[in-house]
Motif scaffolding. Sequence first.
Motif, PDB file in Angstrom:
ATOM      1  N   LEU A  11     -13.090  23.797  -0.769  1.00 60.68           N
ATOM      2  CA  LEU A  11     -13.190  23.525   0.785  1.00 60.68           C
ATOM      3  C   LEU A  11     -11.595  23.204   1.280  1.00 60.68           C
ATOM      4  O   LEU A  11     -11.662  23.209   2.193  1.00 60.68           O
ATOM      5  CB  LEU A  11     -13.345  21.280   0.611  1.00 60.68           C
ATOM      6  CG  LEU A  11     -15.473  21.651   0.683  1.00 60.68           C
ATOM      7  CD1 LEU A  11     -15.675  20.072   0.975  1.00 60.68           C
ATOM      8  CD2 LEU A  11     -15.705  22.360   2.062  1.00 60.68           C
ATOM      9  N   ARG A  12     -10.555  22.764   0.022  1.00 60.59           N
ATOM     10  CA  ARG A  12      -9.664  22.427   0.785  1.00 60.59           C
ATOM     11  C   ARG A  12      -9.156  23.309   2.279  1.00 60.59           C
ATOM     12  O   ARG A  12      -8.759  22.664   2.590  1.00 60.59           O
ATOM     13  CB  ARG A  12      -8.136  22.759  -0.044  1.00 60.59           C
ATOM     14  CG  ARG A  12      -8.298  21.607  -0.852  1.00 60.59           C
ATOM     15  CD  ARG A  12      -7.688  20.159   0.061  1.00 60.59           C
ATOM     16  NE  ARG A  12      -6.789  19.736   0.829  1.00 60.59           N
ATOM     17  CZ  ARG A  12      -6.523  18.924   1.292  1.00 60.59           C
ATOM     18  NH1 ARG A  12      -7.126  18.030   1.632  1.00 60.59           N
ATOM     19  NH2 ARG A  12      -5.387  19.259   2.384  1.00 60.59           N
TER      20      ARG A  12
ATOM     21  N   PHE B 120       1.005  -0.837  -0.014  1.00 60.88           N
ATOM     22  CA  PHE B 120      -0.057   0.107   0.141  1.00 60.88           C
ATOM     23  C   PHE B 120       0.793   0.997   0.004  1.00 60.88           C
ATOM     24  O   PHE B 120       1.673   1.308   0.742  1.00 60.88           O
ATOM     25  CB  PHE B 120      -0.952  -0.248   1.317  1.00 60.88           C
ATOM     26  CG  PHE B 120      -1.914  -1.035   1.558  1.00 60.88           C
ATOM     27  CD1 PHE B 120      -2.960  -0.557   0.172  1.00 60.88           C
ATOM     28  CD2 PHE B 120      -1.939  -1.725   2.127  1.00 60.88           C
ATOM     29  CE1 PHE B 120      -4.028  -1.373  -0.115  1.00 60.88           C
ATOM     30  CE2 PHE B 120      -3.267  -2.871   1.148  1.00 60.88           C
ATOM     31  CZ  PHE B 120      -3.594  -2.668   0.691  1.00 60.88           C
ATOM     32  N   PHE B 121       0.832   2.127  -0.983  1.00 63.94           N
ATOM     33  CA  PHE B 121       0.741   3.765  -0.849  1.00 63.94           C
ATOM     34  C   PHE B 121       0.213   4.282  -0.693  1.00 63.94           C
ATOM     35  O   PHE B 121      -0.770   4.770  -1.228  1.00 63.94           O
ATOM     36  CB  PHE B 121       1.606   4.103  -2.123  1.00 63.94           C
ATOM     37  CG  PHE B 121       2.241   2.961  -3.190  1.00 63.94           C
ATOM     38  CD1 PHE B 121       3.542   3.106  -2.745  1.00 63.94           C
ATOM     39  CD2 PHE B 121       2.241   1.600  -3.409  1.00 63.94           C
ATOM     40  CE1 PHE B 121       4.670   1.594  -3.613  1.00 63.94           C
ATOM     41  CE2 PHE B 121       2.416   0.710  -4.447  1.00 63.94           C
ATOM     42  CZ  PHE B 121       3.386   0.865  -4.178  1.00 63.94           C
ATOM     43  N   LEU B 122       0.692   5.350   0.772  1.00 62.06           N
ATOM     44  CA  LEU B 122      -0.777   6.014   1.420  1.00 62.06           C
ATOM     45  C   LEU B 122       0.231   7.775   1.093  1.00 62.06           C
ATOM     46  O   LEU B 122       1.234   7.649   0.900  1.00 62.06           O
ATOM     47  CB  LEU B 122      -0.789   5.829   2.748  1.00 62.06           C
ATOM     48  CG  LEU B 122      -0.636   4.467   2.790  1.00 62.06           C
ATOM     49  CD1 LEU B 122      -0.796   4.472   4.731  1.00 62.06           C
ATOM     50  CD2 LEU B 122      -1.729   2.978   2.630  1.00 62.06           C
ATOM     51  N   PHE B 123      -0.937   8.283   0.692  1.00 61.16           N
ATOM     52  CA  PHE B 123      -0.598   9.944   0.810  1.00 61.16           C
ATOM     53  C   PHE B 123      -1.791  10.486   1.134  1.00 61.16           C
ATOM     54  O   PHE B 123      -2.536  10.527   0.693  1.00 61.16           O
ATOM     55  CB  PHE B 123       0.262  10.187   0.109  1.00 61.16           C
ATOM     56  CG  PHE B 123      -0.907  10.407  -1.322  1.00 61.16           C
ATOM     57  CD1 PHE B 123      -1.602  11.682  -2.297  1.00 61.16           C
ATOM     58  CD2 PHE B 123      -0.786   9.162  -2.287  1.00 61.16           C
ATOM     59  CE1 PHE B 123      -2.168  11.407  -3.054  1.00 61.16           C
ATOM     60  CE2 PHE B 123      -1.895   8.769  -3.103  1.00 61.16           C
ATOM     61  CZ  PHE B 123      -2.672  10.091  -3.845  1.00 61.16           C
ATOM     62  N   LEU B 124      -1.744  12.130   1.759  1.00 59.73           N
ATOM     63  CA  LEU B 124      -2.852  13.329   2.270  1.00 59.73           C
ATOM     64  C   LEU B 124      -2.421  13.851   0.591  1.00 59.73           C
ATOM     65  O   LEU B 124      -1.679  14.133   0.496  1.00 59.73           O
ATOM     66  CB  LEU B 124      -2.160  14.115   3.225  1.00 59.73           C
ATOM     67  CG  LEU B 124      -2.299  12.939   4.766  1.00 59.73           C
ATOM     68  CD1 LEU B 124      -1.897  14.343   5.979  1.00 59.73           C
ATOM     69  CD2 LEU B 124      -3.982  13.110   4.253  1.00 59.73           C
ATOM     70  N   PRO B 125      -3.535  14.462   0.104  1.00 63.00           N
ATOM     71  CA  PRO B 125      -3.855  15.184  -0.916  1.00 63.00           C
ATOM     72  C   PRO B 125      -3.041  16.658  -0.763  1.00 63.00           C
ATOM     73  O   PRO B 125      -1.977  16.896  -1.636  1.00 63.00           O
ATOM     74  CB  PRO B 125      -5.767  15.512  -0.869  1.00 63.00           C
ATOM     75  CG  PRO B 125      -5.997  14.485  -0.549  1.00 63.00           C
ATOM     76  CD  PRO B 125      -4.666  14.214   0.798  1.00 63.00           C
ATOM     77  N   SER B 126      -2.612  17.541   0.501  1.00 62.03           N
ATOM     78  CA  SER B 126      -1.434  17.887   0.533  1.00 62.03           C
ATOM     79  C   SER B 126      -0.102  17.711  -0.577  1.00 62.03           C
ATOM     80  O   SER B 126       0.859  18.799  -0.331  1.00 62.03           O
ATOM     81  CB  SER B 126      -1.225  18.315   2.319  1.00 62.03           C
ATOM     82  OG  SER B 126      -0.791  17.579   2.805  1.00 62.03           O
ATOM     83  N   LEU B 127       0.510  16.635  -0.099  1.00 66.19           N
ATOM     84  CA  LEU B 127       1.594  16.222  -0.197  1.00 66.19           C
ATOM     85  C   LEU B 127       1.061  16.979  -2.521  1.00 66.19           C
ATOM     86  O   LEU B 127       2.613  16.972  -2.631  1.00 66.19           O
ATOM     87  CB  LEU B 127       1.599  14.254  -0.608  1.00 66.19           C
ATOM     88  CG  LEU B 127       2.935  13.833  -1.661  1.00 66.19           C
ATOM     89  CD1 LEU B 127       3.973  14.626  -0.367  1.00 66.19           C
ATOM     90  CD2 LEU B 127       2.248  12.909  -1.962  1.00 66.19           C
TER      91      LEU B 127
ATOM     92  N   GLY C  24     -14.203  17.494 -11.430  1.00 65.10           N
ATOM     93  CA  GLY C  24     -13.854  17.177 -10.076  1.00 65.10           C
ATOM     94  C   GLY C  24     -13.350  17.476  -9.212  1.00 65.10           C
ATOM     95  O   GLY C  24     -13.216  17.058  -7.850  1.00 65.10           O
ATOM     96  N   LEU C  25     -12.560  18.698  -9.501  1.00 64.50           N
ATOM     97  CA  LEU C  25     -11.794  19.468  -8.259  1.00 64.50           C
ATOM     98  C   LEU C  25     -12.644  20.370  -7.778  1.00 64.50           C
ATOM     99  O   LEU C  25     -12.131  21.435  -6.596  1.00 64.50           O
ATOM    100  CB  LEU C  25     -10.814  20.124  -9.388  1.00 64.50           C
ATOM    101  CG  LEU C  25      -9.852  19.168  -9.377  1.00 64.50           C
ATOM    102  CD1 LEU C  25      -8.266  18.790 -10.445  1.00 64.50           C
ATOM    103  CD2 LEU C  25      -9.029  18.115  -7.894  1.00 64.50           C
ATOM    104  N   ALA C  26     -12.877  21.167  -9.229  1.00 61.86           N
ATOM    105  CA  ALA C  26     -13.202  22.821  -8.206  1.00 61.86           C
ATOM    106  C   ALA C  26     -13.888  23.215  -6.599  1.00 61.86           C
ATOM    107  O   ALA C  26     -13.421  23.644  -6.158  1.00 61.86           O
ATOM    108  CB  ALA C  26     -14.259  23.794  -9.402  1.00 61.86           C
ATOM    109  N   GLY C  27     -15.488  22.085  -6.651  1.00 59.46           N
ATOM    110  CA  GLY C  27     -15.847  22.231  -5.695  1.00 59.46           C
ATOM    111  C   GLY C  27     -14.977  21.099  -3.767  1.00 59.46           C
ATOM    112  O   GLY C  27     -14.862  21.709  -3.353  1.00 59.46           O
ATOM    113  N   TYR C  28     -13.902  20.891  -4.090  1.00 55.42           N
ATOM    114  CA  TYR C  28     -13.656  20.084  -3.739  1.00 55.42           C
ATOM    115  C   TYR C  28     -12.059  21.231  -3.011  1.00 55.42           C
ATOM    116  O   TYR C  28     -11.465  21.175  -1.991  1.00 55.42           O
ATOM    117  CB  TYR C  28     -12.250  19.001  -3.645  1.00 55.42           C
ATOM    118  CG  TYR C  28     -11.143  18.404  -3.553  1.00 55.42           C
ATOM    119  CD1 TYR C  28     -11.770  18.131  -2.597  1.00 55.42           C
ATOM    120  CD2 TYR C  28      -9.888  18.190  -3.724  1.00 55.42           C
ATOM    121  CE1 TYR C  28     -10.525  16.998  -0.991  1.00 55.42           C
ATOM    122  CE2 TYR C  28      -9.260  17.286  -2.693  1.00 55.42           C
ATOM    123  CZ  TYR C  28      -9.111  17.375  -1.923  1.00 55.42           C
ATOM    124  OH  TYR C  28      -8.248  16.437  -0.622  1.00 55.42           O
ATOM    125  N   LEU C  29     -11.146  21.794  -4.146  1.00 56.88           N
ATOM    126  CA  LEU C  29     -10.181  22.917  -3.740  1.00 56.88           C
ATOM    127  C   LEU C  29     -11.111  23.808  -2.640  1.00 56.88           C
ATOM    128  O   LEU C  29     -10.062  24.878  -2.516  1.00 56.88           O
ATOM    129  CB  LEU C  29      -9.821  23.033  -4.802  1.00 56.88           C
ATOM    130  CG  LEU C  29      -8.264  22.381  -6.383  1.00 56.88           C
ATOM    131  CD1 LEU C  29      -8.664  22.991  -7.789  1.00 56.88           C
ATOM    132  CD2 LEU C  29      -7.597  21.652  -5.479  1.00 56.88           C
TER     133      LEU C  29
END
Length: 298
Positions: free
Chosen positions: A187-188, A89-96, A180-185
Amino acid sequence: MESFFWDYRLNAEFPFSVLEYTVTDSLADGAPRLHWHNYCELGVCTKGEGAFYFEGRRYDYHTGDIFLANDLERHGAACVPGTDTRFRFFLFLPSLLLDDAGERSAEYLLPFRCDPAHRCTHIPVGTAAGRALRPMLKELWNDAVFARSGQQRLIRARLQLILAQVCSYMELDEQARGRGLAGYLRLRPALAYIDAHFTGRLTQQEAAAQCFLSESRFRHLFRQEMHMSFQEYVSNLRYLEARRLIASTGMPIAAAVREAGFSNPYHFYKMFEQAEGVTPRAWRSALRAAQKEQPDLI
């Protein structure tokens, strides 16, 4: 079913980690208990076969198959009875990928954030994408476990290349990027604030202020993008932290629950028994016994 646990915390300075995991849940017992986490995950089956579950969906897998897990769905794996089944498994937070970066860098997160019509969860080994990605994941593993000069740059660059390949496999276009990204960004800032303050007193109004949104608009956007309410997200983070403290420290269970931010212990105990099927005390005892017998599995 055996309980799933590993220490999910990632280094705040470079939130990336790898681990080898032996699947202990068996399909003979039915579907495994599902878990949730706030990081993104790539997994490749290195040995064996079984089934991966994402909420109500099941994907049978074999050696070499690849899976992507996001922070929106509960998921879990089970193996064919009697098989030695393992994953890397390769784990990472979006902040990476998002720190000091604009929307172009955020595109690498599209495989985890795009709408259901474009969702990519399972990449079989026999597909063109599976054949291309498996050696790339092997190189990423080597980057992570063998220290050398520029290790973090290599990991980030290799991960971006892998995710770019997945985007190509999914044929994600400009329209999909926007969906896929506008709303998520948007919220960041709130998500970062929540992750840093969830063990203390935290209100939805405070989180909304991080995005310069009204509380009602924030409530709608949060559920739309995270597939759960603000309160559910905070409770899930507190649950993971309390569970980690119970597993990895000797502090009394009640103290661990308070330390994680629960003001109402009953809420935690209810979540725990629904997720694990046993009490926290019984779970801790079973985990200690399993660690003594098979310390390499945790």
